[in-house]
Design a protein around this motif. Sequence first.
Motif, PDB file in Angstrom:
ATOM      1  N   VAL A 118      34.191  12.894  51.165  1.00 19.95           N
ATOM      2  CA  VAL A 118      32.836  13.128  52.047  1.00 19.95           C
ATOM      3  C   VAL A 118      32.247  14.343  52.215  1.00 19.95           C
ATOM      4  N   SER A 119      33.253  15.410  51.835  1.00 22.76           N
ATOM      5  CA  SER A 119      32.809  16.901  51.827  1.00 22.76           C
ATOM      6  C   SER A 119      33.755  17.724  50.990  1.00 22.76           C
ATOM      7  N   GLU A 120      33.569  18.769  50.890  1.00 26.41           N
ATOM      8  CA  GLU A 120      34.490  19.888  50.231  1.00 26.41           C
ATOM      9  C   GLU A 120      35.386  20.706  51.489  1.00 26.41           C
TER      10      GLU A 120
ATOM     11  N   ARG B 226      35.524  17.626  60.618  1.00 26.40           N
ATOM     12  CA  ARG B 226      34.703  17.332  59.627  1.00 26.40           C
ATOM     13  C   ARG B 226      35.512  16.369  58.294  1.00 26.40           C
ATOM     14  N   THR B 227      35.318  15.355  58.118  1.00 28.45           N
ATOM     15  CA  THR B 227      35.853  14.430  57.138  1.00 28.45           C
ATOM     16  C   THR B 227      35.699  15.111  55.811  1.00 28.45           C
ATOM     17  N   VAL B 228      36.667  15.296  55.183  1.00 32.35           N
ATOM     18  CA  VAL B 228      36.824  15.698  53.545  1.00 32.35           C
ATOM     19  C   VAL B 228      37.032  14.353  52.748  1.00 32.35           C
ATOM     20  N   TYR B 229      38.070  13.710  52.784  1.00 38.66           N
ATOM     21  CA  TYR B 229      38.495  12.569  52.170  1.00 38.66           C
ATOM     22  C   TYR B 229      38.674  11.199  53.312  1.00 38.66           C
TER      23      TYR B 229
ATOM     24  N   GLU C  77      41.734  24.826  60.225  1.00 38.36           N
ATOM     25  CA  GLU C  77      43.068  23.945  59.732  1.00 38.36           C
ATOM     26  C   GLU C  77      42.811  22.389  58.930  1.00 38.36           C
ATOM     27  N   LEU C  78      43.647  21.956  58.119  1.00 43.29           N
ATOM     28  CA  LEU C  78      43.473  20.677  57.904  1.00 43.29           C
ATOM     29  C   LEU C  78      44.454  19.556  58.498  1.00 43.29           C
ATOM     30  N   VAL C  79      43.945  18.497  58.552  1.00 38.64           N
ATOM     31  CA  VAL C  79      44.398  17.494  59.375  1.00 38.64           C
ATOM     32  C   VAL C  79      44.459  16.091  58.564  1.00 38.64           C
TER      33      VAL C  79
ATOM     34  N   ALA D 109      41.552  12.661  55.913  1.00 42.37           N
ATOM     35  CA  ALA D 109      41.930  14.089  55.504  1.00 42.37           C
ATOM     36  C   ALA D 109      40.591  14.886  56.210  1.00 42.37           C
ATOM     37  N   GLY D 110      40.743  15.862  57.121  1.00 44.35           N
ATOM     38  CA  GLY D 110      39.630  16.444  57.501  1.00 44.35           C
ATOM     39  C   GLY D 110      40.127  17.942  57.761  1.00 44.35           C
TER      40      GLY D 110
END
Length: 341
Positions: free
Chosen positions: A335-337, A42-45, A92-94, A77-78
Amino acid sequence: MSNGKNRVWRLAKRPEGTASDNDLHLAEEAMPEPGEGEALIRTVYLSLDPTNRIWMSDMDQYMEPVKIGDPMRGIIAGQVVKSNTPKMKEGELVMGVGHWADYMLTDGRGLSVIGKPGQVPLAELFGVCSAVGPTAYFGLLHLCEPKPGETVVVTAAAGAVGSVVGQIAKMKGCRAVGIAGSDEKCQWIKDECGFDAAINYKTEDVGAMLDRYCPEGVDILFENVGGSIMDEVLARMNDFSRIALCGLISQYNATEPVPGPYNFKQILMHRIKVQGFITSDFAKDYPKAMAELTQWMGEGKLKFRLDIDKGLENALTSLNKLYDGSNQGKLMVEVSEVAAA
């Protein structure tokens, strides 16, 4: 997204000039499911960068252009939502190469796992360390090898990369002269980033100001813009000076061949080293760069600004802020939190 839908920006046609809604299409599609060896991210930024415009074109470039109909490529960043691979765990963040989309499937190639959400906000970590910091770090330190007392000129100096270049140059004992597009940006790079001088190319005579601020010539040029500004600096380069050619943003939306540089002979006359580069050229040295960059951030030695717009649907409009100079720092779309670990 709710209702099992995924929004994806797809390239509809090659842009001519500035990219518009006719060139990319925001499609609503079924939510993808990860297969064996895949993870759902899921895309965050979403990072917005001049290279996005290059990827849309079919010009000769360092990566394969985005194909017509394919998802638009971007640095993201997702967070891992589902995983069928030991490479990535749920939560986890990627960071790395992804798509302009709410969600995407990946086998992990082109992405780096950065672990669970930590004390450093993801926006700051991503904004400085995903591409901006390493680009400034390698372009200046590895290619130009600055020496104390040298004069470093940075174009697009108030941009995400340029502002970091000037700060690293100061850490290495150099004079830093920045060229930017507004009085406010010039004031910021002097007051906050520590540049010795700044030139507003929209209201000042760049050549005359370079003569004032670089009376002994220019030893290093970190070039992000190209065009007439680059020509002015070329005319003032010293013997055995160095140029890190990071970008040519003044030319990416051009619809006709761009002339120049007219002062190209200076490269011969002054034995100037010119090196174009892409950050991924230095992949093996990323750990050292990340360690130093994060240390400088922790010590408060690196000042930065994040320009974060909200909503994937605004990605294309936001991208074009890069070309009219209206962005204030590293440009991203939220894009999301981040979900709690």
